[in-house]
Write a protein that holds these residues in place. Structure first.
Motif, mmCIF file in Angstrom:
data_model
loop_
_atom_site.group_PDB
_atom_site.id
_atom_site.type_symbol
_atom_site.label_atom_id
_atom_site.label_comp_id
_atom_site.label_asym_id
_atom_site.label_seq_id
_atom_site.Cartn_x
_atom_site.Cartn_y
_atom_site.Cartn_z
ATOM 1 N N LEU A 62 0.898 -1.306 0.082
ATOM 2 C CA LEU A 62 0.021 -0.005 0.173
ATOM 3 C C LEU A 62 0.916 1.272 0.123
ATOM 4 C CD1 LEU A 62 -2.742 1.520 0.253
ATOM 5 C CD2 LEU A 62 -2.595 1.090 2.889
ATOM 6 N N ASP A 63 1.110 1.719 -1.260
ATOM 7 C CA ASP A 63 1.999 2.629 -1.466
ATOM 8 C C ASP A 63 1.758 3.641 -2.463
ATOM 9 O OD1 ASP A 63 5.016 3.559 -0.493
ATOM 10 O OD2 ASP A 63 4.982 3.530 -2.568
ATOM 11 N N PRO A 64 2.014 5.110 -2.450
ATOM 12 C CA PRO A 64 2.094 5.961 -3.472
ATOM 13 C C PRO A 64 3.434 5.579 -4.353
ATOM 14 C CG PRO A 64 2.930 7.111 -1.535
ATOM 15 C CD PRO A 64 2.228 5.754 -1.306
ATOM 16 N N ASN A 65 3.660 6.206 -5.370
ATOM 17 C CA ASN A 65 4.857 5.858 -6.304
ATOM 18 C C ASN A 65 6.016 6.218 -5.581
ATOM 19 O OD1 ASN A 65 2.622 5.010 -7.740
ATOM 20 N ND2 ASN A 65 2.563 6.901 -9.246
ATOM 21 N N THR A 66 6.388 5.550 -4.679
ATOM 22 C CA THR A 66 7.886 5.651 -4.217
ATOM 23 C C THR A 66 8.697 4.480 -4.291
ATOM 24 O OG1 THR A 66 7.757 4.552 -1.914
ATOM 25 C CG2 THR A 66 6.801 6.843 -2.125
ATOM 26 N N LEU A 211 1.412 7.581 -13.012
ATOM 27 C CA LEU A 211 0.185 6.817 -13.056
ATOM 28 C C LEU A 211 0.525 5.552 -11.787
ATOM 29 C CD1 LEU A 211 -1.896 4.677 -14.546
ATOM 30 C CD2 LEU A 211 0.210 3.614 -15.291
ATOM 31 N N PRO A 212 -0.526 5.328 -10.879
ATOM 32 C CA PRO A 212 -0.458 4.777 -9.613
ATOM 33 C C PRO A 212 0.320 3.346 -10.047
ATOM 34 C CG PRO A 212 -2.545 5.662 -9.473
ATOM 35 C CD PRO A 212 -1.947 5.849 -11.079
ATOM 36 N N MET A 213 1.427 2.923 -9.081
ATOM 37 C CA MET A 213 2.106 1.679 -9.590
ATOM 38 C C MET A 213 1.087 0.572 -9.078
ATOM 39 S SD MET A 213 5.821 2.140 -7.719
ATOM 40 C CE MET A 213 6.870 3.473 -8.298
ATOM 41 N N PHE A 214 0.115 0.776 -8.287
ATOM 42 C CA PHE A 214 -0.721 -0.307 -7.820
ATOM 43 C C PHE A 214 -1.628 -0.755 -8.870
ATOM 44 C CE2 PHE A 214 -3.761 3.349 -6.656
ATOM 45 C CZ PHE A 214 -4.683 3.008 -7.352
ATOM 46 N N HIS A 215 -1.834 0.210 -9.631
ATOM 47 C CA HIS A 215 -3.047 0.109 -10.912
ATOM 48 C C HIS A 215 -2.443 -0.853 -12.151
ATOM 49 C CE1 HIS A 215 -6.755 0.970 -12.940
ATOM 50 N NE2 HIS A 215 -5.843 1.452 -13.933
ATOM 51 N N ARG A 236 4.589 11.263 -5.372
ATOM 52 C CA ARG A 236 3.760 10.883 -4.218
ATOM 53 C C ARG A 236 2.386 11.481 -4.627
ATOM 54 N NH1 ARG A 236 5.464 9.129 0.586
ATOM 55 N NH2 ARG A 236 3.386 9.240 1.435
ATOM 56 N N GLY A 237 1.945 11.434 -5.858
ATOM 57 C CA GLY A 237 0.757 11.918 -6.258
ATOM 58 C C GLY A 237 0.937 13.055 -7.548
#
Length: 539
Positions: A62-66, A211-215, A236-237
């Motif tokens: 669970l992370d933004p793009n870091t 683009l979110p890494m989770f997507h 981070r956004g």
């Protein structure tokens, strides 16, 4: 001969050939080489194994793009664990469902979002909790940097097969509980190969993570950018000023962004006095998906920003990317007619069988008028839904056996280029006539007073359904918009057939969106139809 297709190969290759070259520009200011990125991934893998994580276990991120997301993902891959990225915009209840449904064994959560996990940790099967700022998070969390510092770089990489599960990506759950889309080493690897080819990735690319890494694992860029030995620039956004500044400062050559992100950049660009630097030394290309961007937006990106736009299309279940409008033999690079081509979803990726079929499963004619459902078969398509065999069977057997059914409605032109007309749930059936909400949105976007717009079916006693537009005005003030609803109706009347004209409008300060910027029309539909027994189109 055959060699197993494994996602661990991407970082292995980067370390082998680009070990001393820059891999990551972190949000915290550090810069890591591929040797350093690999070492941190090794140590995280060792730490996971020290905590009992084995092949096949689920590790959530669970992370933004870091850079932590990259390290946690590759560390998990190397243990044979199944990477389960989480959408950071979800609620604690959503996380409780996903962590329980996937039986997640360990979770890494960024300090900004860890509290959402902390609130449900007693109700989930997860036993290992790691964050990147343990002092700033309530509860008993291990600190990521301390964990990798204390762990050795030696871990046991298990024998893996390309048919092994490697990721579970949860869908948004707009029509019920989220579904876990299971992807194997093979599907992820082949999709990453297609990304590298169709998005023209090179080792000297600098990729900006908007683009979110989770997507869907960042549309496969988690693998492809790494495997090519290119540079990841983390964020981070979404912040328009920061994006433009970073593109120029880091010589960014490639990024992605949904149409709403493009719109945000366009608005910021238009609000700046004087010239705004939009590129560094490298030419910039940008990929967009989610819905067709208005031609006006494409024109701004290409003619004013000086960026080259690629419009791609797909779904979580399909890899995601399966088509591209980047068919340069079908348009003139200097002709404005290219915009009408680029707003189409386009041609199928190599090795991808994309069709538009009628209710009987037959291909619709290439007349660019007949509407059918988009179905797809390809090596990048998901293996199955996690623990949902009935939903899996339905997704592959509705109109055409063996094809994944997207739920998107489209036409096909003489070249086989797709043009999405609507989602099944977004098509408006007014007085028996089918009306594309996308066509209406494109028309309204041409008005200078419209910043953002979403059109949905609204209940009508006379017609059953009628189009309604939710408009974010250009001045951002829904109480005092720079245009009247009568003027917008007149604008539509001058451009659309009479039965398509929008007569109902609601000015709003924002539209509901996903983390990738895709507008969530279902929220608007639910509110609009909450007092009705049902919809004509059952959206």
């Amino acid at each position: 001969m055959e060699k197993p297709l494994l996602v661990t190969d991407f970082l292995d290759r980067a370390r082998r050939h680009y070990g001393d070259r820059e891999a990551v520009v972190a949000t915290t200011g550090e810069r890591y080489s591929y040797d350093e990125l690999g070492d941190r991934a090794d140590r995280f893998a060792a730490a996971l194994q020290d905590r009992g994580i084995e092949k096949g276990d689920r590790v959530a991120v669970l992370d933004p793009n870091t850079h932590y997301h990259l390290e946690a993902a590759y560390g998990s891959f190397q243990t044979g664990a199944i990477h389960t990225p989480l959408n950071y915009r979800l609620t604690p209840d959503d996380f409780e469902y996903i962590l329980t449904d996937a039986e997640v064994d360990a979770v890494y959560a960024d300090y900004e979002y860890a509290e959402k996990i902390e609130g449900v940790r007693d109700d989930v099967p997860t036993t290992t909790f790691v964050t990147n700022d343990a002092d700033g998070v309530d509860g008993e969390w291990e600190d990521f940097d301390a964990v990798v510092a204390d762990a050795g770089a030696d871990y046991d990489r298990p024998e893996m097969s390309e048919g092994d599960d490697v990721t579970i990506n949860y869908t948004s759950g707009t029509t019920g509980d989220p579904k876990g889309v299971v992807r194997t080493h093979r599907t992820e690897t082949l999709h990453a190969y297609l990304i590298a080819l169709h998005q023209e990735l090179r080792d000297d690319d600098v990729y900006l993570w908007t683009l979110p890494m989770f997507h869907v694992n960042g549309w496969g860029h988690l693998y492809a950018v790494t495997g090519m030995g290119a540079t990841h620039v983390c964020t981070r956004g979404i912040d328009a000023a920061e994006i433009f500044e970073t593109v120029a400062a880091e010589d960014v050559s490639y990024l992605c962004g949904a149409p709403t992100v493009l719109n945000l950049l366009s608005e910021y660009y238009g609000s700046e006095d004087g010239d705004l630097t939009t590129t560094g030394d490298a030419p910039v290309r940008i990929a967009t998906a989610g819905s067709a961007p208005p031609e006006a937006t494409i024109r701004t990106v290409e003619d004013e920003f000086g960026w080259y736009l690629k419009h791609v299309y797909g779904a979580t279940e399909t890899g995601p990317l399966i088509t591209t409008s980047d068919a340069r033999r079908l348009f003139d690079a200097d002709d404005d007619a290219r915009f009408s081509v680029k707003k189409r979803q386009g041609l199928g990726y190599l090795g991808t069988d994309v069709r538009v079929v009628d209710e009987d499963g037959a291909d619709v004619p290439r007349d660019d008028e007949t509407i059918g459902e988009v179905v797809v078969r390809g090596n990048q398509v998901m293996d199955r839904y996690w623990n949902k065999p009935e939903a899996t069977e339905e997704a592959f057997t509705d109109r055409r056996e063996g094809y994944y059914h997207t739920g998107d409605l489209a036409t096909v032109d003489e070249h086989g280029m797709l043009a999405i007309q609507d989602r099944k749930k977004d098509i408006i059936i007014s007085g028996g006539e089918n009306i594309s909400s996308i066509e209406l949105e494109d028309t309204l976007y041409e008005h200078d007073a419209v910043s953002q717009v979403a059109v949905i079916p609204a209940p009508s006693e006379e017609w059953g359904e009628t189009p309604k537009a939710f408009v974010v005005p250009s001045n951002g003030d829904p109480e005092n918009p720079p245009v009247s609803t009568e003027d917008l109706t007149a604008f539509c009347e001058s451009r659309l057939a009479g039965y398509k004209v929008v007569h109902r409008f609601e000015f709003v300060d924002e539209l509901p969106t996903t983390a990738t910027g895709k507008i969530q029309k279902y929220e608007l539909r639910e509110e609009e139809w909450e007092d009705e027994e049902g919809m004509v189109g059952q959206g």
